[in-house]
Design a protein around this motif. Structure first.
Motif, PDB file in Angstrom:
ATOM      1  N   LEU A  22     -34.127 112.786  78.234  1.00 17.16           N
ATOM      2  CA  LEU A  22     -33.702 113.581  79.385  1.00 17.16           C
ATOM      3  C   LEU A  22     -32.677 114.645  79.002  1.00 17.16           C
ATOM      4  O   LEU A  22     -32.493 115.617  79.741  1.00 17.16           O
ATOM      5  CB  LEU A  22     -33.113 112.674  80.469  1.00 17.16           C
ATOM      6  CG  LEU A  22     -34.130 111.832  81.260  1.00 17.16           C
ATOM      7  CD1 LEU A  22     -33.427 110.739  82.046  1.00 17.16           C
ATOM      8  CD2 LEU A  22     -34.945 112.720  82.186  1.00 17.16           C
ATOM      9  N   LYS A  24     -31.159 117.812  77.254  1.00 17.28           N
ATOM     10  CA  LYS A  24     -31.697 119.072  76.751  1.00 17.28           C
ATOM     11  C   LYS A  24     -31.212 119.300  75.332  1.00 17.28           C
ATOM     12  O   LYS A  24     -30.042 119.111  75.019  1.00 17.28           O
ATOM     13  CB  LYS A  24     -31.258 120.238  77.640  1.00 17.28           C
ATOM     14  CG  LYS A  24     -31.882 121.574  77.250  1.00 17.28           C
ATOM     15  CD  LYS A  24     -31.496 122.667  78.223  1.00 17.28           C
ATOM     16  CE  LYS A  24     -32.146 123.988  77.836  1.00 17.28           C
ATOM     17  NZ  LYS A  24     -31.793 125.084  78.773  1.00 17.28           N
ATOM     18  N   ARG A  38     -39.803 116.184  79.045  1.00 18.43           N
ATOM     19  CA  ARG A  38     -38.531 116.162  79.769  1.00 18.43           C
ATOM     20  C   ARG A  38     -38.704 116.703  81.184  1.00 18.43           C
ATOM     21  O   ARG A  38     -38.156 116.148  82.142  1.00 18.43           O
ATOM     22  CB  ARG A  38     -37.478 116.988  79.012  1.00 18.43           C
ATOM     23  CG  ARG A  38     -36.083 116.841  79.615  1.00 18.43           C
ATOM     24  CD  ARG A  38     -35.023 117.545  78.798  1.00 18.43           C
ATOM     25  NE  ARG A  38     -35.126 118.991  78.885  1.00 18.43           N
ATOM     26  CZ  ARG A  38     -35.519 119.776  77.897  1.00 18.43           C
ATOM     27  NH1 ARG A  38     -35.854 119.245  76.734  1.00 18.43           N
ATOM     28  NH2 ARG A  38     -35.587 121.087  78.038  1.00 18.43           N
ATOM     29  N   HIS A  39     -39.464 117.771  81.339  1.00 26.33           N
ATOM     30  CA  HIS A  39     -39.731 118.313  82.674  1.00 26.33           C
ATOM     31  C   HIS A  39     -40.445 117.280  83.551  1.00 26.33           C
ATOM     32  O   HIS A  39     -40.123 117.120  84.731  1.00 26.33           O
ATOM     33  CB  HIS A  39     -40.588 119.574  82.572  1.00 26.33           C
ATOM     34  CG  HIS A  39     -39.884 120.714  81.906  1.00 26.33           C
ATOM     35  ND1 HIS A  39     -40.539 121.843  81.462  1.00 26.33           N
ATOM     36  CD2 HIS A  39     -38.565 120.900  81.592  1.00 26.33           C
ATOM     37  CE1 HIS A  39     -39.667 122.669  80.920  1.00 26.33           C
ATOM     38  NE2 HIS A  39     -38.470 122.122  80.972  1.00 26.33           N
ATOM     39  N   TYR A  42     -38.003 114.610  84.765  1.00 32.45           N
ATOM     40  CA  TYR A  42     -37.164 115.067  85.878  1.00 32.45           C
ATOM     41  C   TYR A  42     -37.964 115.115  87.178  1.00 32.45           C
ATOM     42  O   TYR A  42     -37.435 114.805  88.256  1.00 32.45           O
ATOM     43  CB  TYR A  42     -36.566 116.441  85.568  1.00 32.45           C
ATOM     44  CG  TYR A  42     -35.319 116.369  84.730  1.00 32.45           C
ATOM     45  CD1 TYR A  42     -34.170 115.757  85.224  1.00 32.45           C
ATOM     46  CD2 TYR A  42     -35.286 116.885  83.431  1.00 32.45           C
ATOM     47  CE1 TYR A  42     -33.018 115.668  84.455  1.00 32.45           C
ATOM     48  CE2 TYR A  42     -34.139 116.804  82.657  1.00 32.45           C
ATOM     49  CZ  TYR A  42     -33.013 116.191  83.173  1.00 32.45           C
ATOM     50  OH  TYR A  42     -31.874 116.098  82.411  1.00 32.45           O
ATOM     51  N   MET A  45     -38.144 111.644  88.398  1.00 35.01           N
ATOM     52  CA  MET A  45     -36.843 111.260  88.965  1.00 35.01           C
ATOM     53  C   MET A  45     -36.682 111.777  90.389  1.00 35.01           C
ATOM     54  O   MET A  45     -36.204 111.057  91.280  1.00 35.01           O
ATOM     55  CB  MET A  45     -35.704 111.798  88.088  1.00 35.01           C
ATOM     56  CG  MET A  45     -35.481 111.042  86.800  1.00 35.01           C
ATOM     57  SD  MET A  45     -34.127 111.738  85.816  1.00 35.01           S
ATOM     58  CE  MET A  45     -32.737 111.441  86.918  1.00 35.01           C
ATOM     59  N   SER A  76     -42.646 116.438  95.774  1.00 32.78           N
ATOM     60  CA  SER A  76     -42.283 115.937  94.438  1.00 32.78           C
ATOM     61  C   SER A  76     -43.447 115.204  93.788  1.00 32.78           C
ATOM     62  O   SER A  76     -43.623 115.248  92.560  1.00 32.78           O
ATOM     63  CB  SER A  76     -41.064 115.018  94.531  1.00 32.78           C
ATOM     64  OG  SER A  76     -41.323 113.900  95.363  1.00 32.78           O
ATOM     65  N   SER A  80     -44.947 116.385  90.256  1.00 33.47           N
ATOM     66  CA  SER A  80     -45.011 115.481  89.098  1.00 33.47           C
ATOM     67  C   SER A  80     -46.405 115.465  88.492  1.00 33.47           C
ATOM     68  O   SER A  80     -46.566 115.407  87.268  1.00 33.47           O
ATOM     69  CB  SER A  80     -44.587 114.066  89.505  1.00 33.47           C
ATOM     70  OG  SER A  80     -45.511 113.488  90.406  1.00 33.47           O
TER      71      SER A  80
END
Length: 392
Positions: A22, A24, A38-39, A42, A45, A76, A80
């Motif tokens: 997570l 950067k 990583r995107h 998030y 999340m 969301s 995702s």
């Protein structure tokens, strides 16, 4: 609070196992798949947070916040899925037809989700709240979930079929996506059947855990490769490409340890020194001097091709002889000296060489062997100088 507690648990586990991913990274060595991953994390999340808030708001009968959060929940979810398709394409390195179609499918689902949510303001086709504050799903909500399930199933079928034909890292990557897609498909199916149960969150958790294990493994392998490259560079002479003084010292430690353990009883040391390097540097320049050194190194490596060669000084080299080169050391020395004498006549690179063998009766350390070989080398060096004078 049962519904919200599942989301809280999923979020906590999600952050714990993906904590490093997570963060950067500014390194230029970060892969596109790691950025996309990583995107995706998030986005998941954000979905977990909206799911947690939905459970809490709904149990409190706060209809307006619940309605707003339901919108965020579906947004969301679509995001995702979209970001997941982008990650998959980067992870399996597929920029061909499948990659294009998969990303197109992600955009279609995301766009469908947003359009239907806008329509839902006027006509409750996705969800609605009854007069008694009961949450009811609409037909389009199930259509959206079915579309996602189809996308995951297609991705799983393709990647698992590819994994049956390939090997190594490529197979692992395709299997990862295939299995995670199957997991998501099963839990989406359960979510369709039980809308008030957090099956989608559980599916996301299991799928991301599956993906994480392989992404983390990739990062570890990449780290080890980088460390190995750095190690090789640290032990490599930049001019000649052979091992340097640092590598030489490491080998000496290993030799002493092997002798102490009775694992090494026979070895030889060859010491080399260039004749005429100073004259080349003074008369033709240091660039020519560097070429002279590289030519000398090539000659050494050609004759002693089965032994590790080290550049231990500006014009000094050493080789540790074991096995065949140790047994044939006299013949190798004769071959090397003959090549050098030919070079001497042709005004080419001249290298003095001295060889000695380890004798456990008189040698207490590697340096004892080295000193005798070095002494032999200097005797040869003077002899070559005399040959040069006589040749003139």
């Amino acid at each position: 609070m049962y519904y919200a507690s599942i989301g809280v648990l999923s979020l906590i586990i999600h952050v714990i196992i993906n904590f490093e991913a997570l963060k950067k990274r500014n390194s230029h060595r970060v892969k596109l798949s790691q950025v996309r991953y990583r995107h995706f994390l998030y986005a998941v999340m954000l979905f977990y947070i909206s799911d947690i808030l939905w459970g809490w708001f709904y149990e409190q009968h706060w209809i307006v916040p619940t309605y707003i959060d339901t919108m965020l929940f579906f947004i969301s979810m679509g995001a995702s899925v979209l970001i997941w398709t982008r990650f998959v394409v980067a992870f399996i390195d597929n920029q061909g037809r499948f990659g294009v179609l998969l990303k197109a499918g992600g955009w279609m689902i995301f766009t469908f989700q947003q359009v239907t949510l806008i329509i839902n303001f006027f006509t409750p086709i996705v969800f609605r709240f009854m007069e008694n504050d009961e949450y009811k799903t609409g037909p389009v909500r199930n259509i959206s979930l079915v579309l996602q399930m189809i996308l995951f199933i297609i991705a799983s079928i393709y990647t698992l079929s590819v994994s049956a034909r390939v090997k190594g890292e490529t197979r692992a990557h395709h299997r990862t996506i295939g299995f995670s897609g199957i997991v998501m498909s099963l839990f989406i199916l359960l979510q369709c059947q039980y809308p008030l149960m957090p099956f989608y969150s559980i599916g996301c958790l299991l799928a991301t855990c599956t993906i994480h294990s392989f992404v983390y493994k990739d990062e570890m392998l990449e780290h080890f490769k980088e460390m190995e490259v750095a190690r090789r560079m640290a032990f490599r002479d930049p001019l000649t490409g052979v091992r340097n003084k640092l590598a030489y010292l490491e080998v000496l430690k290993e030799i002493e340890l092997r002798i102490e353990r009775k694992e090494l009883t026979e070895y030889g040391v060859a010491v080399f020194d260039l004749n005429g390097l100073k004259e080349v540097n003074d008369t033709r320049g240091h660039d020519e001097g560097d070429e002279y050194i590289k030519s000398a190194c090539s000659l050494i490596c050609h004759v002693f091709q089965h032994s590790p060669v080290f550049r231990i000084g500006g014009d000094e080299f050493a080789a540790v002889l074991e096995r065949d080169d140790y047994q044939n050391r006299k013949a190798l020395l004769a071959e090397f000296n003959a090549a050098v004498e030919k070079n001497l006549r042709n005004n080419d690179v001249v290298v003095a060489c001295g060889i000695e063998a380890y004798d456990p009766k008189i040698d207490t350390s590697y340096n004892d062997v080295f000193r005798r070989a070095d002494k032999n080398m200097y005797v040869r060096k003077e002899a070559l100088k005399e040959m040069n004078v006589e040749g003139r």
